[in-house]
Design a protein around this motif. Structure first.
Motif, PDB file in Angstrom:
ATOM      1  N   ARG A 195       3.981  24.261 -17.414  1.00 60.52           N
ATOM      2  CA  ARG A 195       3.955  23.225 -16.261  1.00 60.52           C
ATOM      3  C   ARG A 195       4.754  21.949 -16.849  1.00 60.52           C
ATOM      4  N   ARG A 196       5.445  21.584 -15.826  1.00 57.95           N
ATOM      5  CA  ARG A 196       6.214  20.429 -15.951  1.00 57.95           C
ATOM      6  C   ARG A 196       6.142  19.304 -14.885  1.00 57.95           C
ATOM      7  N   ILE A 197       6.494  18.194 -15.181  1.00 51.76           N
ATOM      8  CA  ILE A 197       6.177  17.128 -14.101  1.00 51.76           C
ATOM      9  C   ILE A 197       7.255  17.105 -13.191  1.00 51.76           C
ATOM     10  N   PRO A 198       6.947  16.966 -11.869  1.00 46.29           N
ATOM     11  CA  PRO A 198       8.034  16.887 -10.942  1.00 46.29           C
ATOM     12  C   PRO A 198       8.967  15.838 -10.927  1.00 46.29           C
TER      13      PRO A 198
ATOM     14  N   ALA B  90       0.881  -1.171  -0.202  1.00 49.86           N
ATOM     15  CA  ALA B  90      -0.024   0.021  -0.096  1.00 49.86           C
ATOM     16  C   ALA B  90       0.849   1.170   0.016  1.00 49.86           C
ATOM     17  N   PHE B  91       1.880   1.158   0.829  1.00 50.03           N
ATOM     18  CA  PHE B  91       2.838   2.341   0.736  1.00 50.03           C
ATOM     19  C   PHE B  91       3.347   2.703  -0.447  1.00 50.03           C
ATOM     20  N   LEU B  92       4.048   1.562  -0.945  1.00 49.44           N
ATOM     21  CA  LEU B  92       4.702   1.705  -2.385  1.00 49.44           C
ATOM     22  C   LEU B  92       3.849   2.010  -3.627  1.00 49.44           C
ATOM     23  N   ALA B  93       2.412   1.562  -3.370  1.00 49.29           N
ATOM     24  CA  ALA B  93       1.440   1.878  -4.410  1.00 49.29           C
ATOM     25  C   ALA B  93       1.084   3.402  -4.323  1.00 49.29           C
ATOM     26  N   ALA B  94       0.663   3.936  -2.952  1.00 49.46           N
ATOM     27  CA  ALA B  94       0.536   5.160  -2.875  1.00 49.46           C
ATOM     28  C   ALA B  94       1.676   6.286  -3.303  1.00 49.46           C
ATOM     29  N   ARG B  95       2.833   5.737  -3.056  1.00 48.84           N
ATOM     30  CA  ARG B  95       3.940   6.657  -3.467  1.00 48.84           C
ATOM     31  C   ARG B  95       3.893   6.614  -5.012  1.00 48.84           C
ATOM     32  N   ALA B  96       3.668   5.754  -5.767  1.00 47.34           N
ATOM     33  CA  ALA B  96       3.762   5.430  -6.978  1.00 47.34           C
ATOM     34  C   ALA B  96       2.528   6.239  -7.546  1.00 47.34           C
ATOM     35  N   GLN B  97       1.265   6.038  -7.072  1.00 46.69           N
ATOM     36  CA  GLN B  97       0.116   6.827  -7.565  1.00 46.69           C
ATOM     37  C   GLN B  97       0.566   8.407  -7.114  1.00 46.69           C
ATOM     38  N   ARG B  98       0.882   8.715  -6.101  1.00 46.68           N
ATOM     39  CA  ARG B  98       1.319  10.161  -5.747  1.00 46.68           C
ATOM     40  C   ARG B  98       2.093  10.747  -7.066  1.00 46.68           C
TER      41      ARG B  98
ATOM     42  N   VAL C 117      10.865   8.276 -17.668  1.00 50.98           N
ATOM     43  CA  VAL C 117       9.617   8.852 -18.447  1.00 50.98           C
ATOM     44  C   VAL C 117       9.145  10.112 -18.283  1.00 50.98           C
ATOM     45  N   SER C 118       9.005  10.732 -17.091  1.00 48.28           N
ATOM     46  CA  SER C 118       8.871  11.859 -16.830  1.00 48.28           C
ATOM     47  C   SER C 118       9.880  12.900 -17.497  1.00 48.28           C
TER      48      SER C 118
ATOM     49  N   GLY D  54       0.971  13.243 -10.040  1.00 50.96           N
ATOM     50  CA  GLY D  54       1.575  14.655 -10.538  1.00 50.96           C
ATOM     51  C   GLY D  54       1.705  14.690 -11.809  1.00 50.96           C
ATOM     52  N   ILE D  55       1.911  13.522 -12.664  1.00 49.26           N
ATOM     53  CA  ILE D  55       2.212  13.566 -13.976  1.00 49.26           C
ATOM     54  C   ILE D  55       0.638  13.795 -14.550  1.00 49.26           C
ATOM     55  N   GLU D  56      -0.524  13.394 -13.869  1.00 49.73           N
ATOM     56  CA  GLU D  56      -1.805  13.599 -14.496  1.00 49.73           C
ATOM     57  C   GLU D  56      -2.047  15.138 -14.177  1.00 49.73           C
ATOM     58  N   ARG D  57      -1.769  15.748 -13.098  1.00 58.53           N
ATOM     59  CA  ARG D  57      -1.888  17.104 -12.953  1.00 58.53           C
ATOM     60  C   ARG D  57      -1.143  17.951 -13.934  1.00 58.53           C
ATOM     61  N   ALA D  58      -0.030  17.685 -14.116  1.00 59.39           N
ATOM     62  CA  ALA D  58       0.626  18.290 -15.051  1.00 59.39           C
ATOM     63  C   ALA D  58       0.029  18.385 -16.630  1.00 59.39           C
ATOM     64  N   MET D  59      -0.246  16.913 -16.991  1.00 58.90           N
ATOM     65  CA  MET D  59      -0.466  17.021 -18.246  1.00 58.90           C
ATOM     66  C   MET D  59      -1.976  17.842 -18.448  1.00 58.90           C
TER      67      MET D  59
END
Length: 482
Positions: free
Chosen positions: A227-230, A200-208, A241-242, A212-217
């Motif tokens: 706007r750029r991907i952090p 769950a921690f790793l998934a939440a970290r990856a999802q976060r 990829v980012s 960020g990519i989704e918000r940037a796009m």
């Protein structure tokens, strides 16, 4: 999805006054995490890890159980052999004494010893006589009149015509098995918690990071091209990829800004020639109506139209180059051969203008790059023509080329007036001209074309002051070496 980023005091107070909305937002966020690919992957790998641990644990437990059973059998056989070895023919007293001694030293609940005569009479032991088959077997404690439900592993046989039975309880073995089983159960619980929590921690970290990519796009699609991907900076696959996506956004931003700039510059720069063309045509119509000769005006109109068409053709060519359409024509090309040819052809042009043009550096071996020979020739022609057109007589123009470890460096320099530092980056813009009054010839697209060709060949272009004069350097990567 509601997000609480950049919430001020008033907004925070508003959310605290509406706990149902905060609970709803948290629920949506949790639901989204459960549906996310990282969480599902983490859950799948967690389940596989738990399954593998369970299989390994079960196999280990079964092996331990078998080894403990074999060890108990070995212990019973060894005790039986020791007791039986005290018997000697025609002398049973030693055997009776040995059985009696073992019976006194061991609790009947842990170990049993029984020596019976021919008619089933007990000669020694800590249990009452009972029937048992020869060899190893398992009996219940109740079968021999003992309390409890323990199992006993016994070995029965005949020694000197007498019946000898030796046995040991499964209690110690079962205690060890119980300890192993409990340890395995606790370890399984810990593994499940660790796998689920870590997943769950790793998934939440990856999802976060994916959020960020989704918000940037999303911001980019809404028009925020800055706007750029952090990036995390750890170089993992998401960062790679980012980084590529940010580079694509940089490219997109530059193209959009170029289109905006071109649109504004076209409106500004072509307004005057179009007005001139209109005035010339109107004048020709008026003179034609009076029966006067309009041949000169028509020629002027045609020349003005040709200049406008040339500007649009140059703009179109730059766009095609920037789109990478010419990469299909890339072949191994010798940069030194191109520069030598340009220097030879334009040497006479420079002399006619009272200038000199030299190719000072000629490497002994070819300097090969993978590119379009026609475009690379156009690049150096534009740079040389630019120097000839904008430098006064007595100016020395120099072409130089040197090979480096990671590619080649080509330069075109002069000792003319140069370009002010504040305008060195602006000269690559389409239709940009240092002559703001537009009194000199030119469209302001020469260096824009140079920049487009350089970018197409992954060459880095820089402008530097030579005190006096200007130096333009192109660093070509070693894409191909022949």
């Amino acid at each position: 999805m509601l997000e609480q980023k950049n919430i001020g005091p008033k907004s925070a107070q508003w959310f605290s006054d509406h706990p149902m909305l905060m609970e709803k937002a948290a629920s949506r966020k949790s639901s989204r995490l459960l549906r996310s690919t990282p969480f599902r992957l983490a859950l799948a790998f967690g389940l596989l890890f738990i399954l593998a641990f369970l299989v390994a644990g079960i196999i280990t437990y079964q092996l331990l159980k078998r080894d403990l059973a074999e060890a108990l059998d070995d212990s019973v056989r060894e005790t039986y052999s020791v007791v039986a070895s005290t018997y000697s023919p025609a002398d049973i007293e030693d055997l009776v004494a040995a059985v009696a001694a073992y019976a006194r030293l061991n609790n009947a609940e842990d170990s049993i010893f029984l020596l019976s005569g021919e008619k089933g009479k007990r000669l020694a032991g800590n249990v009452s006589p009972f029937a048992a088959e020869d060899g190893l077997s398992t009996i219940e404690a109740g079968d021999i009149g003992q309390k409890g439900d323990d199992r006993i592993r016994i070995l029965a046989g005949t020694v000197g015509g007498n019946r000898l039975i030796v046995g040991e309880s499964f209690a110690e073995t079962e205690d060890l098995e119980h300890i192993a089983l409990m340890s395995f159960g606790w370890a399984t619980g810990g593994i499940v918690i660790l796998a689920c929590g870590g997943g769950a921690f790793l998934a939440a970290r990856a999802q976060r990071r994916l959020d960020g990519i989704e918000r940037a796009m999303s911001d980019v699609s809404a028009g925020d091209l800055a706007r750029r991907i952090p990036l995390e900076g750890n170089g993992d696959d998401i960062d790679v990829v980012s980084t590529h996506m940010n580079q694509a956004l940089d490219r997109l931003s530059a193209l959009v800004e170029g289109m905006r700039q071109v649109s504004a510059d076209i409106a500004h720069d072509l307004k005057t020639p179009l007005n001139r063309l209109k005035m010339t045509v109107e004048q020709a119509i008026e003179q034609g109506g009076r029966g006067e000769d309009v041949q000169t005006l028509l020629i002027d109109a045609r020349e003005e139209s040709d200049r406008i068409n040339a500007t649009f053709e140059a703009l179109l060519r730059i766009s095609q180059i920037e789109a990478g359409a010419r990469k299909a024509r890339f072949r191994p090309v010798d940069i030194s051969d191109i520069m030598a040819s340009v220097a030879e052809i334009y040497g006479g042009v420079a002399e006619d203008s009272g200038q000199s043009l030299d190719f000072t550096t000629r490497p002994a071996s070819p300097c090969m790059v993978n590119g379009d020979r026609e475009l690379l020739t156009q690049l150096f022609v534009n740079l040389v023509e630019n120097a000839i057109n904008h430098c006064p007589p007595m100016t020395r123009i120099t072409l130089a080329l040197r090979a480096e470890d990671d590619g080649f460096s080509a330069s075109v320099s002069d000792d003319g007036p140069g370009i002010p530092e504040a305008e060195r980056e602006l000269v690559f813009r389409r239709l940009y001209r240092l002559d703001k009054s537009r009194t000199t010839s030119g469209s302001g697209l020469g260096l824009s074309l140079v920049k487009a060709i350089a970018d197409l060949h992954a060459a880095h272009i820089t402008l530097a002051d030579r005190h006096p004069g200007l130096g333009i350097t192109l660093d070509f990567p070693a894409q191909y070496q022949g």
